[in-house]
Design an enzyme around this catalytic site. Structure first.
Site, PDB file in Angstrom:
ATOM      1  N   SER A 556       0.783  -1.275   0.267  1.00  0.00           N
ATOM      2  CA  SER A 556      -0.287   0.050  -0.062  1.00  0.00           C
ATOM      3  C   SER A 556       0.704   1.088   0.334  1.00  0.00           C
ATOM      4  O   SER A 556       0.210   2.484  -0.203  1.00  0.00           O
ATOM      5  CB  SER A 556      -1.077   0.186   1.445  1.00  0.00           C
ATOM      6  N   LYS A 599      -5.879   5.188   8.270  1.00  0.00           N
ATOM      7  CA  LYS A 599      -5.226   5.620   7.841  1.00  0.00           C
ATOM      8  C   LYS A 599      -5.419   7.502   7.497  1.00  0.00           C
ATOM      9  O   LYS A 599      -4.827   7.919   7.834  1.00  0.00           O
ATOM     10  CB  LYS A 599      -4.807   5.443   6.664  1.00  0.00           C
TER      11      LYS A 599
END
Length: 682
Positions: A556, A599
């Site tokens: 990611s 996040k």
């Protein structure tokens, strides 16, 4: 010797009556319900639903003040939430007596469905199982089955007859002892001899009475008090607990031994006869137990013998004991790998396999059922205050967040039930009449797993040496985003530096990168070669994940790496008020990743103003209300869009972006997406 006439097993003349009419009527009702359309489709009273506000209301239009106003159904099958496919399979399996294997994440309702199945089976078929002494071979006890409730009657009748025989024998013994003592004392005047003779007579009578006690059968399985078919959870059971055992007898001879039939112990496969045998994590059973379990399923009967070769019970083997159960095997995806292939084939050939859903579509009906789920958990616990309307709404919002998918609710209800209990415990400790939204918010902080608490502690300690920069412009440095544990977001800076090489140029990445992360570096190197205007054949590109002591597992951070390297190569600074996450294809497409909600929240806590995420992940963003005004979320589909947002310095940046557009033929204004072929985040 199963299926014998139960009246023949009773000592003395005459039989005993067996009144099962009441339970029989109830079982017939259950059978009718299994065949009907509405079973398991319990609906909430329509009078309590406001259809006009149902679509937008977090409780699906329920007109309630607290969860005490919600009626909880009695049967487990009606309490099941979601899992419509699995529930339909269970209904069919209960009706046709088929085996079922359920595979899915923990806490999605596998054991609850198995228990529900046991409630759907007819009670009138239940049997008691008796084990008798075999006068021809004491090591091969005889087995008899009788209708449920008759086993106790048979044992009591045998005990009563044995008691009468013992009374008569004792009476006769004391008369003989009295005669012997009188003769020795009066006629022979030898008291000592009389006492010795009396003692011998006493021992003879006591020894002979043991044969009478051995005739009393051992009630192996007693279903007299069961209102539903048996449900046996044999998860993690050792061989004896699963298959039955025969206890060791240290006194194996000399008349002191316990009759072998009295030492026989039933296993879960025998106790679940005419009911349900549930085994979770079935792959943890050893291979021999799985093989014997397969035999019990195939034959419908299985003899009991001692499981230890060193035990005297190993010499005992009963006649076959009925094992006519429905097996519900369960486990995670890895359960199928170590499962005996023949056992799985047996289940598949004579039953169903079903995969348990992790999430379900967020509809007004499902939100109403989630409200009922809260009421069910409160009722099940019995000590928690009911939840207010706002508290129930907060729990449904949490169910949305935990699903990880826009427009869905999580079906990992055990974990959500844990949150209900923690919130209720907090309210109870405060002697509150009801559990409120504030209690739920407190519970969200207190009910975190050990892994999450460790992750939070690690993140907190990192703040002492925090290297996050949320303002200014720096070349070759990007604020990347990652997730630790399950839901702890963290800002992880990534730095890149380009240096002359003393050999063929290479890309060097440090920070304890795992396999997938290493592969992502290779993809990034392909993008750099394609999009950069610099000759990197004689340069080394160094990429560093700052403070990644726990390692980097996924891909990611591909977007982050590519942006840092291109910034360093082109000598164009990066806006440090921007953070980003996303995977990259070798063609520069930004692919979806997991954990975007956590996040984004971590970036907001760190003071970052803008977050770049894959466009495909916009449907997964479910941040808390407090963060919505703190941060701007920008979805992107291509690396060129990322660079246009993150890089600063108009002439240089515009030149680079224009070059990327000409290479890829993808204009930023086109808003290109990754397309339906993009993989889902793992």
């Amino acid at each position: 010797m199963s299926d014998n006439n139960p009246d023949e097993a009773l000592p003395g003349s005459g039989g005993t009556s067996d009144s099962l009419s009441e339970s029989g009527d109830r079982s017939a009702e259950v059978v009718r319900e299994v065949g009907g359309e509405q079973i398991g489709e319990e609906q909430i009273n329509e009078e309590k639903i406001d259809e006009e506000m149902a679509e937008d209301d977090l409780l699906g239009g329920l007109k309630i003040d607290t969860t005490a106003d919600i009626e909880v159904p009695d049967r487990l099958v009606d309490q099941v939430i979601g899992q419509d496919h699995a529930r339909d399979i269970v209904l069919k399996a209960a009706k046709q007596r088929r085996h079922v294997m359920m595979i899915g994440s923990p806490g999605t309702g596998k054991s609850m469905l198995a228990k529900a199945m046991s409630q759907l089976l007819p009670r009138e078929e239940l049997q008691d199982i008796l084990v008798y002494h075999n006068p021809d071979d004491g090591n091969e006890p005889k087995i008899r089955t009788v209708p449920a409730g008759k086993g106790d009657q048979i044992v009591d009748a045998h005990k009563e007859e044995a008691r009468k025989r013992n009374q008569m024998r004792s009476f006769l013994m004391w008369i003989i002892i009295a005669i012997v003592l009188g003769y020795a004392l009066i006629l022979r005047q030898q008291l000592l001899i009389g006492i010795l003779a009396a003692g011998i007579i006493y021992l003879v009578f006591r020894y002979s009475s043991r044969g009478s006690d051995a005739m009393i059968p051992n009630l192996l399985v007693n279903n007299a008090d069961k209102q539903t078919a048996p449900f046996e959870d044999a998860t993690g059971a050792h061989a004896g607990a699963l298959l039955g055992d025969v206890r060791h007898d240290p006194f194996q001879s000399g008349g002191m031994e316990t009759p072998s039939h009295d030492r026989v112990e039933p296993g879960a496969i025998h106790k679940s006869n005419k009911g349900v045998l549930f085994i979770d994590e079935i792959n943890t059973l050893d291979i021999r137990s799985q093989q014997k379990l397969m035999t019990a399923i195939q034959e419908g009967e299985f003899s009991i013998t001692g499981q230890s070769e060193r035990s005297s019970g190993a010499m005992v083997q009963t006649e076959p004991v009925p094992t006519d159960f429905i097996m519900v095997a369960a486990g995670n995806l890895d359960a199928m790998e170590n499962m005996h292939p023949a056992l799985r084939n047996r289940i598949k050939g004579y039953g169903y396999e079903v995969y348990m859903d992790d999430t379900i579509e967020d509809t007004p009906e499902m939100r109403r059922k989630y409200s009922r789920f809260i009421a069910q958990e409160v009722k099940k616990d019995g000590r928690l205050p009911h939840f207010t309307r706002t508290a129930a709404e907060e729990l449904i919002l949490e169910a949305r967040r935990r699903s990880g998918r826009k427009g869905h609710l999580t079906l990992e209800l055990r974990a959500l039930g844990g949150l209900v209990r923690v919130a209720g415990d907090i309210a109870r400790a405060e002697d509150a009449e009801f559990t409120t939204r504030d209690h739920v918010l407190q519970a969200k902080g207190r009910s975190r797993s050990i892994e999450q608490q460790l992750a939070d502690d690690y993140i907190e300690r990192r703040k002492d040496y925090d290297m996050t920069i949320a303002q200014g412009n720096v070349g070759g440095r990007v604020n990347g985003l990652a997730v630790m544990g399950e839901d702890s977001g963290i800002v992880m800076p990534v730095m890149a530096e380009v240096a002359p090489s003393q050999g063929p140029g290479e890309v060097i990445a440090t920070g304890n990168l795992q396999d997938i992360a290493q592969e992502a570096v290779q993809n990034v190197s392909a993008i750099i070669k394609k999009f950069s205007d610099e000759d990197i054949s004689k340069r080394d590109i160094h990429i560093q994940y700052v403070q990644s002591y726990e390692g980097v597992e996924g891909d990611s951070a591909s977007v982050t790496m590519a942006t840092a390297v291109i910034s360093s190569l082109e000598d164009i600074p990066i806006d440090q008020s921007v953070a980003m996450t996303g995977s990259l294809s070798v063609r520069g497409d930004v692919l979806p990743v997991g954990g975007v909600t956590h996040k984004i929240e971590a970036a907001a806590k760190a003071g970052v103003e803008t977050v770049i995420i894959p466009a495909a992940n916009m449907q997964d963003v479910m941040i808390e209300d407090e963060y919505k005004e703190m941060i701007e979320i920008i979805p992107v589909s291509h690396i060129s869009e990322v660079l246009d947002i993150a890089l600063v310095g108009e002439p240089e940046k515009d030149s680079l972006v224009d070059r990327l557009k000409s290479i890829t033929g993808q204009a930023l204004e086109s808003g290109s997406a990754t397309g339906p072929g993009s993989p889902s985040p793992q």
